[in-house]
Design a protein around this motif. Structure first.
Motif, PDB file in Angstrom:
ATOM      1  N   ALA A  55       0.786  -1.101  -0.231  1.00  0.00           N
ATOM      2  CA  ALA A  55       0.299  -0.101   0.371  1.00  0.00           C
ATOM      3  C   ALA A  55       0.822   1.082  -0.172  1.00  0.00           C
ATOM      4  N   CYS A  56       2.198   1.043   0.039  1.00  0.00           N
ATOM      5  CA  CYS A  56       3.154   2.309   0.161  1.00  0.00           C
ATOM      6  C   CYS A  56       3.210   3.199  -1.272  1.00  0.00           C
ATOM      7  N   SER A  96      10.329   5.286  -0.571  1.00  0.00           N
ATOM      8  CA  SER A  96      11.013   6.319   0.757  1.00  0.00           C
ATOM      9  C   SER A  96       9.616   5.837   1.671  1.00  0.00           C
ATOM     10  N   GLN A  97       8.322   5.949   1.856  1.00  0.00           N
ATOM     11  CA  GLN A  97       8.063   5.121   2.662  1.00  0.00           C
ATOM     12  C   GLN A  97       7.763   3.804   2.589  1.00  0.00           C
ATOM     13  N   ILE A  98       8.545   2.845   1.047  1.00  0.00           N
ATOM     14  CA  ILE A  98       9.168   1.566   1.745  1.00  0.00           C
ATOM     15  C   ILE A  98       9.991   1.306   2.662  1.00  0.00           C
ATOM     16  N   VAL A  99      11.024   2.312   2.747  1.00  0.00           N
ATOM     17  CA  VAL A  99      12.396   2.625   3.548  1.00  0.00           C
ATOM     18  C   VAL A  99      12.201   3.149   4.804  1.00  0.00           C
ATOM     19  N   THR A 102       7.435  -8.458  -3.745  1.00  0.00           N
ATOM     20  CA  THR A 102       6.411  -8.763  -4.027  1.00  0.00           C
ATOM     21  C   THR A 102       6.137  -7.014  -3.634  1.00  0.00           C
ATOM     22  N   ASN A 103       6.990  -6.394  -3.245  1.00  0.00           N
ATOM     23  CA  ASN A 103       7.056  -5.086  -2.460  1.00  0.00           C
ATOM     24  C   ASN A 103       7.408  -4.263  -3.434  1.00  0.00           C
ATOM     25  N   ILE A 104       9.046  -4.934  -4.369  1.00  0.00           N
ATOM     26  CA  ILE A 104       9.469  -3.896  -4.868  1.00  0.00           C
ATOM     27  C   ILE A 104       8.456  -3.769  -6.016  1.00  0.00           C
ATOM     28  N   ARG A 105       7.712  -4.639  -7.126  1.00  0.00           N
ATOM     29  CA  ARG A 105       6.962  -5.127  -7.923  1.00  0.00           C
ATOM     30  C   ARG A 105       5.635  -3.805  -7.705  1.00  0.00           C
ATOM     31  N   SER A 106       5.000  -3.499  -6.482  1.00  0.00           N
ATOM     32  CA  SER A 106       3.559  -3.002  -6.089  1.00  0.00           C
ATOM     33  C   SER A 106       3.934  -1.353  -6.597  1.00  0.00           C
ATOM     34  N   VAL A 107       5.173  -1.086  -6.003  1.00  0.00           N
ATOM     35  CA  VAL A 107       5.726   0.246  -5.960  1.00  0.00           C
ATOM     36  C   VAL A 107       6.519   0.847  -7.528  1.00  0.00           C
ATOM     37  N   GLY A 108       7.183  -0.448  -7.747  1.00  0.00           N
ATOM     38  CA  GLY A 108       8.134   0.242  -8.377  1.00  0.00           C
ATOM     39  C   GLY A 108       7.565   0.361  -9.737  1.00  0.00           C
ATOM     40  N   GLU A 109       5.904  -0.446 -10.592  1.00  0.00           N
ATOM     41  CA  GLU A 109       5.357  -0.013 -11.228  1.00  0.00           C
ATOM     42  C   GLU A 109       4.602   1.056 -11.659  1.00  0.00           C
ATOM     43  N   ALA A 110       4.281   1.665 -10.201  1.00  0.00           N
ATOM     44  CA  ALA A 110       3.706   3.123 -10.271  1.00  0.00           C
ATOM     45  C   ALA A 110       4.970   4.223 -10.122  1.00  0.00           C
ATOM     46  N   GLU A 111       6.103   4.188  -9.905  1.00  0.00           N
ATOM     47  CA  GLU A 111       7.070   4.819  -9.710  1.00  0.00           C
ATOM     48  C   GLU A 111       8.106   4.951 -10.505  1.00  0.00           C
ATOM     49  N   VAL A 112       8.515   3.858 -11.553  1.00  0.00           N
ATOM     50  CA  VAL A 112       9.179   4.302 -12.498  1.00  0.00           C
ATOM     51  C   VAL A 112       8.836   3.283 -13.490  1.00  0.00           C
TER      52      VAL A 112
END
Length: 71
Positions: free
Chosen positions: A19-20, A24-27, A46-56
């Motif tokens: 949900a981050c 920076s929220q994950i860190v 799993t965590n990298i994919r969820s945020v990475g797709e939105a940020e990168v």
């Protein structure tokens, strides 16, 4: 009964990481305590994919480059 980070199941922590909104929220969450850090390490992909797709932009291409480099 008072709830703490120590009593939250790893599965729920994984959903919180997902949900981050950004890395920076994950860190910050992963650095909160040993339990959240362990939950991060256990489910980092799993965590990298969820945020990475939105940020990168071109996340899939970046992920493939990392995979190729690590082999």
């Amino acid at each position: 009964m008072k709830a703490s980070m120590m009593s939250i199941p790893v599965e729920l922590l994984t959903h919180i990481f997902e949900a981050c909104d950004d890395f920076s929220q994950i860190v910050t969450l992963a650095s909160a305590c040993k339990r959240t850090h362990t939950a991060w390490e256990t489910n980092a992909g799993t965590n990298i994919r969820s945020v990475g797709e939105a940020e990168v932009s071109s996340f899939e291409d970046a992920l493939m480059a990392v995979i190729i480099q690590s082999t």
